[in-house]
Enzyme design. Structure first.
Site, PDB file in Angstrom:
ATOM      1  N   TYR A 107       0.660  -1.309   0.007  1.00 12.32           N
ATOM      2  CA  TYR A 107       0.067   0.082  -0.006  1.00 12.32           C
ATOM      3  C   TYR A 107       0.809   1.363   0.190  1.00 12.32           C
ATOM      4  O   TYR A 107       0.359   1.996  -0.977  1.00 12.32           O
ATOM      5  CB  TYR A 107      -0.833  -0.070   1.079  1.00 12.32           C
ATOM      6  CG  TYR A 107      -1.940  -1.247   1.439  1.00 12.32           C
ATOM      7  CD1 TYR A 107      -2.511  -1.638   0.181  1.00 12.32           C
ATOM      8  CD2 TYR A 107      -1.960  -2.060   2.479  1.00 12.32           C
ATOM      9  CE1 TYR A 107      -3.538  -2.714   0.327  1.00 12.32           C
ATOM     10  CE2 TYR A 107      -2.907  -3.174   2.374  1.00 12.32           C
ATOM     11  CZ  TYR A 107      -3.670  -3.277   1.316  1.00 12.32           C
ATOM     12  OH  TYR A 107      -4.325  -4.460   1.364  1.00 12.32           O
ATOM     13  N   SER A 123      17.387   9.234  27.075  1.00 10.98           N
ATOM     14  CA  SER A 123      16.978   8.704  25.952  1.00 10.98           C
ATOM     15  C   SER A 123      16.251   9.306  25.012  1.00 10.98           C
ATOM     16  O   SER A 123      16.116   9.463  23.762  1.00 10.98           O
ATOM     17  CB  SER A 123      16.476   7.242  26.427  1.00 10.98           C
ATOM     18  OG  SER A 123      17.649   6.517  27.112  1.00 10.98           O
ATOM     19  N   HIS A 178     -31.535  10.106   3.513  1.00 10.29           N
ATOM     20  CA  HIS A 178     -31.943   8.944   3.979  1.00 10.29           C
ATOM     21  C   HIS A 178     -31.969   7.850   2.797  1.00 10.29           C
ATOM     22  O   HIS A 178     -32.450   6.898   2.864  1.00 10.29           O
ATOM     23  CB  HIS A 178     -33.433   8.918   4.467  1.00 10.29           C
ATOM     24  CG  HIS A 178     -33.619  10.198   5.521  1.00 10.29           C
ATOM     25  ND1 HIS A 178     -33.356  10.109   6.790  1.00 10.29           N
ATOM     26  CD2 HIS A 178     -34.078  11.185   5.241  1.00 10.29           C
ATOM     27  CE1 HIS A 178     -33.525  11.307   7.286  1.00 10.29           C
ATOM     28  NE2 HIS A 178     -34.256  11.866   6.379  1.00 10.29           N
ATOM     29  N   SER A 209     -14.109 -10.215 -10.358  1.00  8.30           N
ATOM     30  CA  SER A 209     -14.279 -11.604  -9.595  1.00  8.30           C
ATOM     31  C   SER A 209     -14.032 -12.814 -10.439  1.00  8.30           C
ATOM     32  O   SER A 209     -13.848 -12.788 -11.603  1.00  8.30           O
ATOM     33  CB  SER A 209     -15.997 -11.584  -9.563  1.00  8.30           C
ATOM     34  OG  SER A 209     -16.515 -12.931  -9.036  1.00  8.30           O
ATOM     35  N   ARG A 216       7.277  10.279  33.449  1.00  8.29           N
ATOM     36  CA  ARG A 216       7.040   9.541  32.341  1.00  8.29           C
ATOM     37  C   ARG A 216       7.071   8.006  32.716  1.00  8.29           C
ATOM     38  O   ARG A 216       7.376   7.786  33.836  1.00  8.29           O
ATOM     39  CB  ARG A 216       8.280   9.488  31.194  1.00  8.29           C
ATOM     40  CG  ARG A 216       9.487   8.368  31.422  1.00  8.29           C
ATOM     41  CD  ARG A 216       9.872   7.995  30.246  1.00  8.29           C
ATOM     42  NE  ARG A 216       9.116   7.551  29.241  1.00  8.29           N
ATOM     43  CZ  ARG A 216       9.521   7.150  28.075  1.00  8.29           C
ATOM     44  NH1 ARG A 216      10.897   7.120  27.633  1.00  8.29           N
ATOM     45  NH2 ARG A 216       8.680   6.483  27.167  1.00  8.29           N
ATOM     46  N   SER A 233       5.890   2.857  24.790  1.00  5.07           N
ATOM     47  CA  SER A 233       6.816   2.437  23.564  1.00  5.07           C
ATOM     48  C   SER A 233       6.417   1.878  22.649  1.00  5.07           C
ATOM     49  O   SER A 233       6.575   2.086  21.640  1.00  5.07           O
ATOM     50  CB  SER A 233       8.221   2.042  24.451  1.00  5.07           C
ATOM     51  OG  SER A 233       8.974   1.839  23.531  1.00  5.07           O
ATOM     52  N   ARG A 246       5.526   2.608  18.718  1.00  8.30           N
ATOM     53  CA  ARG A 246       6.391   2.040  17.538  1.00  8.30           C
ATOM     54  C   ARG A 246       5.240   1.748  16.621  1.00  8.30           C
ATOM     55  O   ARG A 246       5.687   1.607  15.482  1.00  8.30           O
ATOM     56  CB  ARG A 246       7.138   1.040  18.164  1.00  8.30           C
ATOM     57  CG  ARG A 246       8.467   1.477  18.902  1.00  8.30           C
ATOM     58  CD  ARG A 246       9.058   0.172  19.458  1.00  8.30           C
ATOM     59  NE  ARG A 246      10.215   0.694  20.503  1.00  8.30           N
ATOM     60  CZ  ARG A 246      11.455   0.536  20.120  1.00  8.30           C
ATOM     61  NH1 ARG A 246      11.865   0.451  18.830  1.00  8.30           N
ATOM     62  NH2 ARG A 246      12.267   0.831  21.142  1.00  8.30           N
TER      63      ARG A 246
END
Length: 475
Positions: free
Chosen positions: A12, A103, A150, A280, A320, A325, A329
């Protein structure tokens, strides 16, 4: 073929967005941040040599991923694994890499860079969808079509006016994206709990140097704004906001494809269908709306992920916790990759969309006689008739015509019935002129022109350099 592959990568998303969230881009940004940190710290008087910085720069892209994996297995810490890997490649600078930082300095700042750059990629794609929808709306601004409420035939609109509804949703998303980019803040240099305590020692208590380090580093990475305060991490509301934005784009795309799939069922408008495309495996005649269905599927996935980042933002503890984490990710890159794919497919659809005008006209003429009854009643009253008697006459004719359509499966003969009813005194030729569908579309053409000119064109003028996008499907 024995391990899972992410379909977003294989089927994709664009190479541009895939690179943005790739390990190479991520860890190159980490090293750029370490270099910038060392350079600014040197400028502020710390004992860092030109040789050390030169060696850092020389090895900025010399990333030994095997060694980094070995270090991470040993330390159970991804950032320290890369600090040591970088230090092995640039031994003279080993002692000053990551000096004073935590970090989140590389992790969070890189996340913000990737989100910003991801939004810039999406902005380019959004501009092109806006251009394609605008062109489509203007091309068909005068073409009458049945309006539905509708999912029942209501007053007429035009094909172009309906397209402005899709365009309106997308412009709201675009405005939100622009605002997000304008107000996005960099984490900068904040220290372990946001107090910059480590830099208090490095700069002998000189807070002005800490402020300079914070703002200067942010500017180097293209951020005019920097968080004034933070814990160890930037506020996770940023993640929730960006995924809400991506969800909104997905909602707009899904609405478009729902409408298009309904129109394709009516055989009025059709997404592209390639010469060798198979609809199809069993039914050779089928022309399935594969592109629209793919957008709908991806859009549902993106919308589902927005709740994930909201839960993370709500449950961070104090300065924190690390339970964000794994979630980050997964949720953030995949949301960007999916919206990237959605917009590529949307542009692909608009580049080959087909409108069947005669089919649209037939559907109008099936319903228009019923819509004209109010006009007939008014004209009869003007000609001296009794409104209640006329209403009853038209009601009876309408019921009989409806039976013809629904029960006998025949054409709507209401017009013929009215023309042959001698009790009705209105001008029959005037009545036939009135049945031109364009008499029932209100101000749709003008509204379409004004909307495109006032809402879409300023965006297209501002980002004219982004118009023109290859939008081929990967599979």
């Amino acid at each position: 073929m024995n391990s899972y592959k992410n379909p977003l990568e294989e089927r994709y998303s664009s190479e541009e967005m895939l690179y943005n969230f790739s390990p190479n881009n991520k860890f190159r940004n980490w090293r750029k941040l370490w270099i910038a940190l060392a350079e600014i710290e040197k400028d502020l008087g710390l004992d860092i040599s030109d040789e050390q910085i030169a060696q850092l720069k020389e090895n900025a892209e010399n990333i030994d991923y095997v060694k980094a994996a070995e270090y991470e297995k040993k330390f159970r810490h991804d950032v320290m694994a890369h600090v040591h890997t970088y230090g092995d490649a640039a031994p003279s600078a080993k002692g000053i890499i990551h000096l004073g930082a935590t970090s989140a300095f590389v992790g969070d700042n890189t996340d913000l860079i990737q989100m910003r750059d991801g939004l810039l990629i999406l902005r380019k794609q959004l501009v092109n969808v806006i251009k394609n929808l605008s062109d489509f709306a203007l091309k068909y601004k005068d073409l009458p079509t049945l309006g539905f409420t509708h999912y029942q035939p209501a007053q007429l609109t035009t094909v172009g006016k309906r397209a402005t509804l899709w365009l309106q949703s997308l412009i709201l998303d675009f405005e939100e994206l622009e605002f997000f980019l304008e107000t996005l803040r960099f984490r900068g240099v904040k220290g372990t709990t946001g107090t910059a305590a480590s830099f208090l020692e490095l700069f002998d208590g000189d807070y002005s140097k800490v402020k300079h380090l914070d703002t200067e580093l942010s500017k180097r990475f293209g951020f005019d704004k920097v968080f004034g305060v933070s814990g160890q991490t930037y506020d996770r509301k940023i993640d929730a906001k960006v995924l809400a934005l991506l969800s909104n784009i997905a909602q707009s795309a899904h609405k478009f494809t729902n409408d298009l799939r309904l129109l394709q069922n009516l055989k009025e408008i059709e997404e592209p269908f390639e010469k060798n495309q198979i609809g199809s495996s069993a039914m050779a005649y089928k022309r399935n709306p594969m592109r629209s269905e793919r957008i709908g599927s991806l859009a549902k996935f993106v919308m589902s992920l927005s709740s994930s980042s909201a839960m993370v933002a709500a449950t961070q503890w104090f300065e924190r916790t690390l339970d964000d984490s794994a979630n980050k990710r997964l949720a953030i890159p995949q949301s960007f990759l999916a919206v990237d794919a959605i917009l590529l497919i949307w542009n692909n659809i608009m580049n080959g969309i087909v409108v069947y005008e005669n089919r649209i006209k037939k559907h109008i003429m099936d319903e228009l006689p019923f819509m004209a009854t109010e006009y007939i009643i008014m004209e009869e009253v003007k000609a001296g008739g009794d409104r209640q008697e006329i209403h009853e006459t038209i009601r009876v004719h309408s019921i009989e015509a409806s039976k013809k359509v629904k029960i006998e499966g025949k054409e709507n003969d209401l017009i013929e019935r009215i023309l042959n009813d001698d009790s009705l005194k209105m001008d029959k030729s005037k009545f036939m002129e009135m049945l031109d569908p364009k008499n029932f579309i209100g101000f749709a053409p003008i509204q379409t022109e004004e909307f495109v000119q006032n809402e879409a064109q300023p965006i297209l003028d501002k980002y004219s350099d982004l118009v023109g996008l290859e939008a081929d499907l990967k599979v």
